[in-house]
Motif scaffolding. Structure first.
Motif, PDB file in Angstrom:
ATOM      1  N   ALA A  48      29.222   8.458  29.849  1.00 47.47           N
ATOM      2  CA  ALA A  48      29.382   7.530  28.731  1.00 47.47           C
ATOM      3  C   ALA A  48      30.857   7.208  28.564  1.00 47.47           C
ATOM      4  O   ALA A  48      31.728   8.003  28.944  1.00 47.47           O
ATOM      5  CB  ALA A  48      28.819   8.135  27.450  1.00 47.47           C
ATOM      6  N   ALA A 105      32.292   5.636  23.285  1.00 47.10           N
ATOM      7  CA  ALA A 105      30.927   5.736  22.776  1.00 47.10           C
ATOM      8  C   ALA A 105      30.881   6.700  21.596  1.00 47.10           C
ATOM      9  O   ALA A 105      31.539   7.737  21.599  1.00 47.10           O
ATOM     10  CB  ALA A 105      29.992   6.209  23.888  1.00 47.10           C
ATOM     11  N   LEU A 114      22.365   8.896  22.983  1.00 46.43           N
ATOM     12  CA  LEU A 114      23.069   7.817  23.679  1.00 46.43           C
ATOM     13  C   LEU A 114      22.139   7.102  24.657  1.00 46.43           C
ATOM     14  O   LEU A 114      22.213   5.879  24.820  1.00 46.43           O
ATOM     15  CB  LEU A 114      24.294   8.377  24.405  1.00 46.43           C
ATOM     16  N   SER A 134      19.964   4.741  22.582  1.00 47.60           N
ATOM     17  CA  SER A 134      20.600   3.660  21.824  1.00 47.60           C
ATOM     18  C   SER A 134      21.491   2.735  22.660  1.00 47.60           C
ATOM     19  O   SER A 134      21.876   1.667  22.184  1.00 47.60           O
ATOM     20  CB  SER A 134      21.445   4.266  20.688  1.00 47.60           C
ATOM     21  N   SER A 135      21.819   3.125  23.899  1.00 42.82           N
ATOM     22  CA  SER A 135      22.770   2.346  24.704  1.00 42.82           C
ATOM     23  C   SER A 135      22.074   1.626  25.851  1.00 42.82           C
ATOM     24  O   SER A 135      21.009   2.049  26.307  1.00 42.82           O
ATOM     25  CB  SER A 135      23.843   3.278  25.299  1.00 42.82           C
ATOM     26  N   ASN A 193      32.417   0.477  28.654  1.00 44.47           N
ATOM     27  CA  ASN A 193      31.457   0.640  27.555  1.00 44.47           C
ATOM     28  C   ASN A 193      30.306  -0.371  27.639  1.00 44.47           C
ATOM     29  O   ASN A 193      29.817  -0.879  26.620  1.00 44.47           O
ATOM     30  CB  ASN A 193      32.148   0.509  26.196  1.00 44.47           C
ATOM     31  N   GLY A 223      27.452   0.463  29.052  1.00 40.39           N
ATOM     32  CA  GLY A 223      26.217   1.227  29.089  1.00 40.39           C
ATOM     33  C   GLY A 223      26.477   2.668  29.458  1.00 40.39           C
ATOM     34  O   GLY A 223      27.639   3.086  29.628  1.00 40.39           O
TER      35      GLY A 223
END
Length: 301
Positions: A169, A173, A181, A184-185, A230, A232
């Protein structure tokens, strides 16, 4: 019949055209055609179906290619068995999965070249299944791969390292909970054409949540660059020998943990360069062990 002609026949089988085979054995297209005609006349058989634009091997031609490999291997093995250097001259061809190309493999090559400067090492990057196929047909002497579900018969497998999976990540994040994560990502997949990618995909399908698919990429470097921006998160192996990177990323453990991946060296049992392959394996293990010791030392400081 000559060993040279047999090597050309093998090259035609591997490269699937007279033109590509000519480049591989450093002769002209006409010379390849002449050598194949000479073999057909010597053996009294048709090796190629020439009714198509590109000549293809006949069934008997394919069978004779397998025998030709045995003859060439035996011939070259005679030379190695009496050489003072035990085969540490000439060329050895090693395949490697992409995740080892910028970390483990360069360090292994440096150690090998330090001890055996006359050894020419050809490295071929690729996916595990592709590399196994090249080892099987003799195009590669060995390959560093992710262990597949089944090791082909008459092949040797030697474990190099075991690598747990982790979540990558961005340092920007929010939070350090890997599962949250993932939920939500955007999710960046490690290609499912790779054995390790298929392992990760199977684990994801067994979870009680769905990821938000974003992209699917074939190299860890490409995944890391997108995660760094950032764009994903991704699940990847925690490399036993990591490359030098300029990216600052979060590397988070996952609970429940995905399956680990095992890296190892695969080769045919009848390979004629056993001492060289022993050295490749020993250097790979040394690189992994040295890297692990250095990591433990840094953690204590």
């Amino acid at each position: 019949m000559s060993i040279r002609n047999l090597k050309t026949l093998i090259a035609v089988a591997e490269h699937r055209s007279f033109t590509a085979a000519a480049a591989a054995v450093h002769v002209t297209h006409a010379a390849v055609s002449h050598q194949m005609k000479a073999l057909e006349e010597d053996w009294g058989v048709e090796l190629f179906d020439r009714s198509t634009r590109t000549p293809t091997l006949t069934p008997i031609g394919r069978a004779l290619v397998a025998r030709a490999r045995d003859v060439v291997n035996s011939y070259e093995g005679m030379i190695e068995s009496v050489a003072n250097e035990g085969g540490f001259k000439g060329e050895v061809s090693i395949g490697a999965v992409q995740t080892t190309i910028s970390g483990m493999i360069p360090r292994v090559l440096r150690l090998l070249k330090d001890e055996h400067p006359d050894l020419h090492i050809r490295v071929v990057p690729g996916l595990t299944i592709e590399l196994i196929a090249q080892v099987e047909r003799g195009a590669l002497d060995a390959a560093v791969i992710t262990r597949p579900p089944v090791i082909p018969r008459k092949h040797s497998w030697r474990e190099i390292s075991v690598e747990q999976m982790e979540l990558l990540a961005s340092s920007d994040a929010e939070g350090n909970d890997a599962i949250e994560l993932l939920k939500s990502s955007p999710y960046i997949r490690f290609t499912r054409k790779a054995v390790v990618g298929e392992m990760i995909e199977t684990w994801l399908q067994n979870q009680d949540f769905e990821v938000n698919d974003s992209m699917e990429l074939e190299t860890l470097d490409a995944i890391a660059s997108l995660v760094h921006e950032n764009l994903g998160v991704s699940i990847v192996p925690r490399l036993s020998v990591a490359p030098i990177t300029l990216y600052t990323l979060k590397r988070l453990p996952i609970d429940p943990p995905p399956p680990y991946r095992t890296l190892g060296l695969i080769s045919r049992d009848d390979n004629i360069k056993p001492r060289v392959l022993d050295a490749v394996y020993e250097k790979a293990r040394l690189v992994v062990e040295t890297n692990a010791a250095e990591s433990r030392r840094l953690q204590k400081e």
